[in-house]
Design an enzyme around this catalytic site. Structure first.
Site, PDB file in Angstrom:
ATOM      1  N   LYS A  52      13.785   5.058   4.998  1.00  4.05           N
ATOM      2  CA  LYS A  52      12.382   4.867   4.621  1.00  4.05           C
ATOM      3  C   LYS A  52      11.537   6.141   4.775  1.00  4.05           C
ATOM      4  O   LYS A  52      11.970   7.126   5.369  1.00  4.05           O
ATOM      5  CB  LYS A  52      11.807   3.722   5.465  1.00  4.05           C
ATOM      6  CG  LYS A  52      12.454   2.360   5.152  1.00  4.05           C
ATOM      7  CD  LYS A  52      11.750   1.228   5.888  1.00  4.05           C
ATOM      8  CE  LYS A  52      12.370  -0.111   5.543  1.00  4.05           C
ATOM      9  NZ  LYS A  52      11.614  -1.241   6.150  1.00  4.05           N
ATOM     10  N   TYR A  99      10.233  -5.986  -2.873  1.00  6.40           N
ATOM     11  CA  TYR A  99       9.823  -6.834  -1.747  1.00  6.40           C
ATOM     12  C   TYR A  99       9.146  -8.130  -2.207  1.00  6.40           C
ATOM     13  O   TYR A  99       8.392  -8.739  -1.433  1.00  6.40           O
ATOM     14  CB  TYR A  99       8.903  -6.048  -0.815  1.00  6.40           C
ATOM     15  CG  TYR A  99       9.633  -5.093   0.109  1.00  6.40           C
ATOM     16  CD1 TYR A  99      10.571  -5.560   1.030  1.00  6.40           C
ATOM     17  CD2 TYR A  99       9.375  -3.720   0.085  1.00  6.40           C
ATOM     18  CE1 TYR A  99      11.231  -4.697   1.889  1.00  6.40           C
ATOM     19  CE2 TYR A  99      10.038  -2.846   0.951  1.00  6.40           C
ATOM     20  CZ  TYR A  99      10.960  -3.351   1.848  1.00  6.40           C
ATOM     21  OH  TYR A  99      11.605  -2.503   2.716  1.00  6.40           O
ATOM     22  N   ASN A 106       9.888   1.392  10.128  1.00 10.65           N
ATOM     23  CA  ASN A 106      11.068   1.123  10.956  1.00 10.65           C
ATOM     24  C   ASN A 106      12.344   1.794  10.423  1.00 10.65           C
ATOM     25  O   ASN A 106      13.450   1.345  10.659  1.00 10.65           O
ATOM     26  CB  ASN A 106      11.245  -0.387  11.171  1.00 10.65           C
ATOM     27  CG  ASN A 106      11.531  -1.140   9.885  1.00 10.65           C
ATOM     28  OD1 ASN A 106      11.508  -0.570   8.808  1.00 10.65           O
ATOM     29  ND2 ASN A 106      11.815  -2.428  10.005  1.00 10.65           N
ATOM     30  N   HIS A 144      16.049   0.038   5.840  1.00 15.28           N
ATOM     31  CA  HIS A 144      16.185  -1.339   5.339  1.00 15.28           C
ATOM     32  C   HIS A 144      17.660  -1.590   5.085  1.00 15.28           C
ATOM     33  O   HIS A 144      18.374  -0.680   4.661  1.00 15.28           O
ATOM     34  CB  HIS A 144      15.418  -1.520   4.018  1.00 15.28           C
ATOM     35  CG  HIS A 144      15.802  -2.780   3.292  1.00 15.28           C
ATOM     36  ND1 HIS A 144      15.232  -3.988   3.586  1.00 15.28           N
ATOM     37  CD2 HIS A 144      16.733  -3.023   2.344  1.00 15.28           C
ATOM     38  CE1 HIS A 144      15.806  -4.922   2.832  1.00 15.28           C
ATOM     39  NE2 HIS A 144      16.720  -4.356   2.075  1.00 15.28           N
ATOM     40  N   GLU A 151      19.900  -6.286  -4.705  1.00 20.23           N
ATOM     41  CA  GLU A 151      19.218  -5.052  -4.315  1.00 20.23           C
ATOM     42  C   GLU A 151      19.957  -3.818  -4.848  1.00 20.23           C
ATOM     43  O   GLU A 151      19.322  -2.854  -5.272  1.00 20.23           O
ATOM     44  CB  GLU A 151      19.078  -5.003  -2.788  1.00 20.23           C
ATOM     45  CG  GLU A 151      18.087  -6.056  -2.284  1.00 20.23           C
ATOM     46  CD  GLU A 151      17.939  -6.118  -0.769  1.00 20.23           C
ATOM     47  OE1 GLU A 151      17.081  -6.892  -0.305  1.00 20.23           O
ATOM     48  OE2 GLU A 151      18.671  -5.399  -0.049  1.00 20.23           O
TER      49      GLU A 151
HETATM   50  P1  CMP Z   1      12.628  -4.565   5.857  1.00 16.82           P
HETATM   51  O1  CMP Z   1      13.977  -4.878   6.378  1.00 16.82           O
HETATM   52  O2  CMP Z   1      12.549  -3.442   4.874  1.00 16.82           O
HETATM   53  O3  CMP Z   1      12.008  -5.880   5.174  1.00 16.82           O
HETATM   54  C1  CMP Z   1      10.613  -6.126   5.121  1.00 16.82           C
HETATM   55  C2  CMP Z   1       9.808  -5.103   5.838  1.00 16.82           C
HETATM   56  O4  CMP Z   1       8.482  -5.432   6.107  1.00 16.82           O
HETATM   57  C3  CMP Z   1      10.417  -4.861   7.207  1.00 16.82           C
HETATM   58  O5  CMP Z   1      11.673  -4.206   7.082  1.00 16.82           O
HETATM   59  C4  CMP Z   1       9.297  -4.066   7.879  1.00 16.82           C
HETATM   60  O6  CMP Z   1       9.372  -2.684   7.569  1.00 16.82           O
HETATM   61  C5  CMP Z   1       8.041  -4.597   7.184  1.00 16.82           C
HETATM   62  N1  CMP Z   1       7.178  -5.348   8.075  1.00 16.82           N
HETATM   63  C6  CMP Z   1       5.930  -4.995   8.395  1.00 16.82           C
HETATM   64  N2  CMP Z   1       5.375  -5.896   9.207  1.00 16.82           N
HETATM   65  C7  CMP Z   1       6.292  -6.866   9.409  1.00 16.82           C
HETATM   66  C8  CMP Z   1       6.302  -8.081  10.177  1.00 16.82           C
HETATM   67  N3  CMP Z   1       5.237  -8.487  10.880  1.00 16.82           N
HETATM   68  N4  CMP Z   1       7.436  -8.821  10.148  1.00 16.82           N
HETATM   69  C9  CMP Z   1       8.514  -8.439   9.415  1.00 16.82           C
HETATM   70  N5  CMP Z   1       8.547  -7.287   8.669  1.00 16.82           N
HETATM   71  C10 CMP Z   1       7.453  -6.517   8.685  1.00 16.82           C
END
Ligand code: CMP
Length: 139
Positions: free
Chosen positions: A10, A50, A113, A116, A127
């Protein structure tokens, strides 16, 4: 079984120039990169990717973050690749991520984070197809 999964390094990781560090965790977990490219997602691409989260309160911030800089999209292959990838990523919220995981060691927040990874075989397939043509994947 040998599986394929879809991975994104990311914008928080590209910004800090740690894509190689993140990749070294993936490789050490037994995952092999069989397709990879660096892209800057458009808003439309991020919203489409998303789409399952579009009713969630964090959706618009997530799209803004994912389009804030380049990402590295990847297809990873290996024995039980989906589960292995999820294990090495760690919990979505880095505060809950286990020691030695990518998110524990690198993530900045639940949003930023670092990685993904697909959560199931069906989503992995979707995906991968969202970002890669079959001829771009070299297994
Ligand atoms: P990802 O696995 O890419 O899938 C959805 C993304 O939303 C997640 O990782 C996080 O980067 C982002 N995200 C932001 N806030 C939240 C939250 N409260 N709960 C879950 N995902 C979140």
């Amino acid at each position: 079984a040998i599986e394929r999964t879809f991975s994104i390094i990311k914008p928080d990781a590209t910004r800090r120039n740690i894509t190689g560090k993140v990749l070294s965790y993936l490789e050490a977990a037994g995952l092999r990169v069989i397709a990879q490219k660096r892209i800057h997602m458009t808003k439309e691409q991020a919203e489409g990717f998303y789409a399952v989260h579009k009713e969630r309160p964090f959706f618009s911030d997530l799209v803004t973050f994912m389009t804030s800089g380049p990402v590295v999209v990847q297809v990873l292959e290996g024995e039980d690749a989906i589960a292995k990838n999820r294990e090495v990523m760690g919990a979505t919220n880095p505060a809950n991520a286990a020691a030695g995981t990518i998110r524990k060691d690198f993530a900045e927040s639940i949003e930023a984070n670092s990685v993904h990874g697909s959560d199931a075989p069906e989503t992995a397939k979707q995906e991968i197809a969202y970002f890669f043509k079959e001829e771009e994947i070299v297994g």
